[in-house]
Scaffold this motif. Structure first.
Motif, PDB file in Angstrom:
ATOM      1  N   SER A 213       0.820  -1.213   0.000  1.00 48.53           N
ATOM      2  CA  SER A 213       0.000   0.000   0.000  1.00 48.53           C
ATOM      3  C   SER A 213       0.853   1.263   0.000  1.00 48.53           C
ATOM      4  O   SER A 213       0.419   2.304  -0.501  1.00 48.53           O
ATOM      5  CB  SER A 213      -0.940  -0.003   1.210  1.00 48.53           C
ATOM      6  OG  SER A 213      -0.198   0.134   2.422  1.00 48.53           O
ATOM      7  N   ARG A 214       2.062   1.179   0.552  1.00 47.04           N
ATOM      8  CA  ARG A 214       2.953   2.340   0.551  1.00 47.04           C
ATOM      9  C   ARG A 214       3.451   2.668  -0.856  1.00 47.04           C
ATOM     10  O   ARG A 214       3.858   3.797  -1.123  1.00 47.04           O
ATOM     11  CB  ARG A 214       4.144   2.084   1.473  1.00 47.04           C
ATOM     12  CG  ARG A 214       3.776   1.820   2.921  1.00 47.04           C
ATOM     13  CD  ARG A 214       3.219   3.048   3.589  1.00 47.04           C
ATOM     14  NE  ARG A 214       4.219   4.100   3.697  1.00 47.04           N
ATOM     15  CZ  ARG A 214       3.986   5.300   4.195  1.00 47.04           C
ATOM     16  NH1 ARG A 214       2.762   5.623   4.594  1.00 47.04           N
ATOM     17  NH2 ARG A 214       4.951   6.188   4.280  1.00 47.04           N
ATOM     18  N   PHE A 215       3.451   1.665  -1.718  1.00 47.61           N
ATOM     19  CA  PHE A 215       3.904   1.862  -3.101  1.00 47.61           C
ATOM     20  C   PHE A 215       2.826   1.358  -4.062  1.00 47.61           C
ATOM     21  O   PHE A 215       3.133   0.737  -5.086  1.00 47.61           O
ATOM     22  CB  PHE A 215       5.222   1.112  -3.338  1.00 47.61           C
ATOM     23  CG  PHE A 215       6.352   1.576  -2.473  1.00 47.61           C
ATOM     24  CD1 PHE A 215       7.114   2.681  -2.833  1.00 47.61           C
ATOM     25  CD2 PHE A 215       6.649   0.929  -1.286  1.00 47.61           C
ATOM     26  CE1 PHE A 215       8.153   3.120  -2.035  1.00 47.61           C
ATOM     27  CE2 PHE A 215       7.690   1.362  -0.480  1.00 47.61           C
ATOM     28  CZ  PHE A 215       8.448   2.459  -0.846  1.00 47.61           C
ATOM     29  N   ILE A 216       1.578   1.662  -3.738  1.00 50.47           N
ATOM     30  CA  ILE A 216       0.468   1.127  -4.520  1.00 50.47           C
ATOM     31  C   ILE A 216       0.493   1.650  -5.955  1.00 50.47           C
ATOM     32  O   ILE A 216       0.129   0.932  -6.896  1.00 50.47           O
ATOM     33  CB  ILE A 216      -0.879   1.491  -3.830  1.00 50.47           C
ATOM     34  CG1 ILE A 216      -2.043   0.817  -4.549  1.00 50.47           C
ATOM     35  CG2 ILE A 216      -1.059   2.992  -3.747  1.00 50.47           C
ATOM     36  CD1 ILE A 216      -2.020  -0.671  -4.504  1.00 50.47           C
ATOM     37  N   ALA A 217       0.947   2.893  -6.145  1.00 46.03           N
ATOM     38  CA  ALA A 217       1.005   3.445  -7.504  1.00 46.03           C
ATOM     39  C   ALA A 217       1.977   2.645  -8.371  1.00 46.03           C
ATOM     40  O   ALA A 217       1.670   2.301  -9.519  1.00 46.03           O
ATOM     41  CB  ALA A 217       1.413   4.915  -7.456  1.00 46.03           C
ATOM     42  N   ALA A 218       3.160   2.344  -7.822  1.00 43.28           N
ATOM     43  CA  ALA A 218       4.161   1.588  -8.585  1.00 43.28           C
ATOM     44  C   ALA A 218       3.663   0.182  -8.905  1.00 43.28           C
ATOM     45  O   ALA A 218       3.826  -0.304 -10.034  1.00 43.28           O
ATOM     46  CB  ALA A 218       5.471   1.526  -7.797  1.00 43.28           C
ATOM     47  N   PHE A 219       3.044  -0.480  -7.925  1.00 44.98           N
ATOM     48  CA  PHE A 219       2.540  -1.834  -8.156  1.00 44.98           C
ATOM     49  C   PHE A 219       1.400  -1.826  -9.173  1.00 44.98           C
ATOM     50  O   PHE A 219       1.294  -2.733 -10.009  1.00 44.98           O
ATOM     51  CB  PHE A 219       2.079  -2.459  -6.843  1.00 44.98           C
ATOM     52  CG  PHE A 219       3.192  -3.041  -6.020  1.00 44.98           C
ATOM     53  CD1 PHE A 219       3.620  -4.337  -6.224  1.00 44.98           C
ATOM     54  CD2 PHE A 219       3.829  -2.288  -5.053  1.00 44.98           C
ATOM     55  CE1 PHE A 219       4.645  -4.886  -5.476  1.00 44.98           C
ATOM     56  CE2 PHE A 219       4.865  -2.812  -4.297  1.00 44.98           C
ATOM     57  CZ  PHE A 219       5.279  -4.114  -4.506  1.00 44.98           C
ATOM     58  N   THR A 220       0.554  -0.810  -9.117  1.00 46.55           N
ATOM     59  CA  THR A 220      -0.565  -0.729 -10.058  1.00 46.55           C
ATOM     60  C   THR A 220      -0.061  -0.549 -11.479  1.00 46.55           C
ATOM     61  O   THR A 220      -0.533  -1.212 -12.414  1.00 46.55           O
ATOM     62  CB  THR A 220      -1.489   0.445  -9.679  1.00 46.55           C
ATOM     63  OG1 THR A 220      -1.954   0.257  -8.339  1.00 46.55           O
ATOM     64  CG2 THR A 220      -2.684   0.506 -10.616  1.00 46.55           C
ATOM     65  N   ILE A 221       0.905   0.357 -11.678  1.00 47.93           N
ATOM     66  CA  ILE A 221       1.460   0.576 -13.012  1.00 47.93           C
ATOM     67  C   ILE A 221       2.194  -0.673 -13.494  1.00 47.93           C
ATOM     68  O   ILE A 221       2.150  -1.015 -14.684  1.00 47.93           O
ATOM     69  CB  ILE A 221       2.392   1.796 -13.001  1.00 47.93           C
ATOM     70  CG1 ILE A 221       1.583   3.064 -12.701  1.00 47.93           C
ATOM     71  CG2 ILE A 221       3.124   1.947 -14.328  1.00 47.93           C
ATOM     72  CD1 ILE A 221       2.421   4.306 -12.529  1.00 47.93           C
ATOM     73  N   ALA A 222       2.853  -1.380 -12.582  1.00 51.50           N
ATOM     74  CA  ALA A 222       3.544  -2.617 -12.958  1.00 51.50           C
ATOM     75  C   ALA A 222       2.554  -3.671 -13.453  1.00 51.50           C
ATOM     76  O   ALA A 222       2.825  -4.385 -14.424  1.00 51.50           O
ATOM     77  CB  ALA A 222       4.343  -3.150 -11.769  1.00 51.50           C
ATOM     78  N   VAL A 223       1.400  -3.772 -12.797  1.00 43.92           N
ATOM     79  CA  VAL A 223       0.372  -4.716 -13.243  1.00 43.92           C
ATOM     80  C   VAL A 223      -0.126  -4.336 -14.635  1.00 43.92           C
ATOM     81  O   VAL A 223      -0.330  -5.195 -15.505  1.00 43.92           O
ATOM     82  CB  VAL A 223      -0.798  -4.758 -12.239  1.00 43.92           C
ATOM     83  CG1 VAL A 223      -1.965  -5.556 -12.791  1.00 43.92           C
ATOM     84  CG2 VAL A 223      -0.336  -5.362 -10.918  1.00 43.92           C
ATOM     85  N   PHE A 224      -0.317  -3.029 -14.860  1.00 41.34           N
ATOM     86  CA  PHE A 224      -0.741  -2.579 -16.185  1.00 41.34           C
ATOM     87  C   PHE A 224       0.308  -2.936 -17.243  1.00 41.34           C
ATOM     88  O   PHE A 224      -0.034  -3.435 -18.326  1.00 41.34           O
ATOM     89  CB  PHE A 224      -0.974  -1.071 -16.169  1.00 41.34           C
ATOM     90  CG  PHE A 224      -1.030  -0.451 -17.536  1.00 41.34           C
ATOM     91  CD1 PHE A 224      -2.097  -0.702 -18.381  1.00 41.34           C
ATOM     92  CD2 PHE A 224      -0.002   0.357 -17.980  1.00 41.34           C
ATOM     93  CE1 PHE A 224      -2.137  -0.146 -19.652  1.00 41.34           C
ATOM     94  CE2 PHE A 224      -0.041   0.922 -19.242  1.00 41.34           C
ATOM     95  CZ  PHE A 224      -1.109   0.671 -20.073  1.00 41.34           C
ATOM     96  N   LEU A 225       1.578  -2.685 -16.948  1.00 40.61           N
ATOM     97  CA  LEU A 225       2.638  -3.010 -17.905  1.00 40.61           C
ATOM     98  C   LEU A 225       2.733  -4.515 -18.126  1.00 40.61           C
ATOM     99  O   LEU A 225       3.045  -4.974 -19.236  1.00 40.61           O
ATOM    100  CB  LEU A 225       3.981  -2.453 -17.412  1.00 40.61           C
ATOM    101  CG  LEU A 225       4.093  -0.931 -17.380  1.00 40.61           C
ATOM    102  CD1 LEU A 225       5.434  -0.505 -16.793  1.00 40.61           C
ATOM    103  CD2 LEU A 225       3.918  -0.341 -18.775  1.00 40.61           C
ATOM    104  N   TYR A 226       2.452  -5.298 -17.094  1.00 40.20           N
ATOM    105  CA  TYR A 226       2.457  -6.760 -17.232  1.00 40.20           C
ATOM    106  C   TYR A 226       1.392  -7.200 -18.225  1.00 40.20           C
ATOM    107  O   TYR A 226       1.665  -7.985 -19.146  1.00 40.20           O
ATOM    108  CB  TYR A 226       2.234  -7.396 -15.866  1.00 40.20           C
ATOM    109  CG  TYR A 226       1.802  -8.837 -15.926  1.00 40.20           C
ATOM    110  CD1 TYR A 226       2.663  -9.824 -16.388  1.00 40.20           C
ATOM    111  CD2 TYR A 226       0.520  -9.217 -15.517  1.00 40.20           C
ATOM    112  CE1 TYR A 226       2.260 -11.155 -16.443  1.00 40.20           C
ATOM    113  CE2 TYR A 226       0.117 -10.531 -15.557  1.00 40.20           C
ATOM    114  CZ  TYR A 226       0.981 -11.500 -16.024  1.00 40.20           C
ATOM    115  OH  TYR A 226       0.577 -12.807 -16.087  1.00 40.20           O
ATOM    116  N   TYR A 227       0.173  -6.705 -18.050  1.00 38.60           N
ATOM    117  CA  TYR A 227      -0.887  -7.072 -18.974  1.00 38.60           C
ATOM    118  C   TYR A 227      -0.641  -6.505 -20.370  1.00 38.60           C
ATOM    119  O   TYR A 227      -1.103  -7.073 -21.364  1.00 38.60           O
ATOM    120  CB  TYR A 227      -2.234  -6.583 -18.448  1.00 38.60           C
ATOM    121  CG  TYR A 227      -2.833  -7.507 -17.409  1.00 38.60           C
ATOM    122  CD1 TYR A 227      -3.330  -8.753 -17.773  1.00 38.60           C
ATOM    123  CD2 TYR A 227      -2.888  -7.137 -16.075  1.00 38.60           C
ATOM    124  CE1 TYR A 227      -3.864  -9.611 -16.824  1.00 38.60           C
ATOM    125  CE2 TYR A 227      -3.423  -7.990 -15.123  1.00 38.60           C
ATOM    126  CZ  TYR A 227      -3.909  -9.218 -15.504  1.00 38.60           C
ATOM    127  OH  TYR A 227      -4.431 -10.071 -14.571  1.00 38.60           O
TER     128      TYR A 227
END
Length: 358
Positions: A24-38
């Motif tokens: 949750s502290r880096f939710i933006a980075a993890f969210t963008i990483a999921v988008f780049l993964y897909y």
């Protein structure tokens, strides 16, 4: 035995809570990483099916690095370049219209924006010698610690995005198999497969549709301006193209709320000046916008880039309220939550409530 299970369960819940807090502290980075993964997963899997590469034994780590180098990095650079063009056009807009006058007097350093320098090396040197950069330099000196933390935070988030995207590519199938170990009567498998397919279609597909239409719109608008007289040029073609792409999320009317007002805006002074022959250029622009920007991408791209389960209206609201409530990463996070919730309601919830699976 039950006490041991309770201790193990409590330990697992504690570890999960800690991991959830860190994410949750880096939710933006993890969210963008999921988008780049897909965004890049399909290309990654296609590399594994290329016979020439398999003949040399291309490992999955190398496939992931190749995917990131050939797809993710150019994609990010393209978006960054588009943002730079948008900044330049916003700068021109600020210089053309009295935007600065509406800024409160308390924002003293903002006064320097009245004479923004040209964003070139020579332009910045000339602006520095003329003293135009002094307000911005002083602002940077006064907020050096903030700027340092901002840059370090940006680099840390970029590192997290790169690492998470890399390991999602090479370990995504392993993580999926682990989740399916908890399957009960194929319920989890049906839900995860449906959510996975819909996330790829919505998170990547619809956003890619916005990006592609924005690029097409910007290219078409700039191409039109290259041949049209200055009296009937499209104002701010790159910015107008970006707005056209964003408007494509709106059902029914979509991009028409951008290019039709643009046409009318350019036609009014022509009619008032009595230059009626120039209206032929605007008719041509309208045809280009309808056919090349609106109709063809909608026919060609939409069937491949749109999801099947997610309601278009709800998706539009997610794209609107996500960034408003959560910030930039809400553009990706809100549609993800919506897709998972709707997929759960469509696949798992009826069976959990006792509905007939057939």
């Amino acid at each position: 035995m039950n006490e041991k299970r309770a201790v193990v369960a409590a330990f697992g819940i504690g570890v999960a809570a800690i991991i959830g807090y860190l994410i949750s502290r880096f939710i933006a980075a993890f969210t963008i990483a999921v988008f780049l993964y897909y965004s890049s997963r399909g290309f990654y899997h296609k590399l594994s099916r290329v016979q020439l590469l398999n003949r040399f034994g291309m490992p999955r780590q190398l496939r992931a690095l190749t995917t990131i180098s050939l797809l993710v990095v150019p994609f990010v650079l393209l978006i960054s370049y588009t943002i730079v063009l948008l900044v330049l056009e916003v700068r021109n807009f600020v210089q053309t219209y009295p935007v600065i006058e509406s800024v409160p007097d308390s924002v003293a350093w903002f006064e320097g924006v009245n004479e923004l320098p040209a964003l070139t090396f020579n332009g910045l040197i000339s602006a520095y010698q003329a003293g135009q950069l002094e307000p911005f330099i002083q602002f940077g000196v006064d907020h050096a610690s903030f700027a340092t933390s901002l840059v370090s935070g940006l680099l840390l988030n970029l590192f997290i995005i790169a690492v998470v995207t890399y390991y999602l590519l090479i370990e995504g199938s392993t993580f999926r198999a682990w989740l399916l170990r908890f399957d009960d009567d194929d319920l989890a498998r049906e839900f995860f497969e449906a959510a996975d397919d819909e996330l790829e279609a919505v998170l990547f597909g619809n956003l890619l549709n916005v990006i592609v239409i924005s690029l097409i719109g910007a290219i078409v608008f700039m191409g039109y301006n290259a041949v049209a007289p200055s009296a009937v040029e499209v104002p701010y073609p790159v910015l107008s193209g970006a707005l056209t792409g964003i408007a494509s999320l709106i059902p029914v009317i979509g991009m028409k709320i951008v290019y039709i007002p643009l046409t009318l805006f350019a036609a009014v002074p022509v009619v008032l000046d009595g230059q009626y022959p120039l209206l032929a250029y605007l008719v041509g622009f309208l045809l280009l916008a309808v056919v090349v920007v609106d109709t063809i991408p909608d026919i060609v791209l939409r069937p491949y880039l749109s999801g099947d389960r997610t309601h278009v209206g709800l998706l539009m609201l997610a794209y609107i309220f996500g960034p408003v409530v959560l910030g930039f990463y809400g553009l990706f996070f809100a549609p993800m939550v919506l897709v998972i919730a709707l997929t759960f309601a469509d696949t798992a919830l009826p069976r959990l409530l006792g509905a007939d699976p057939s």
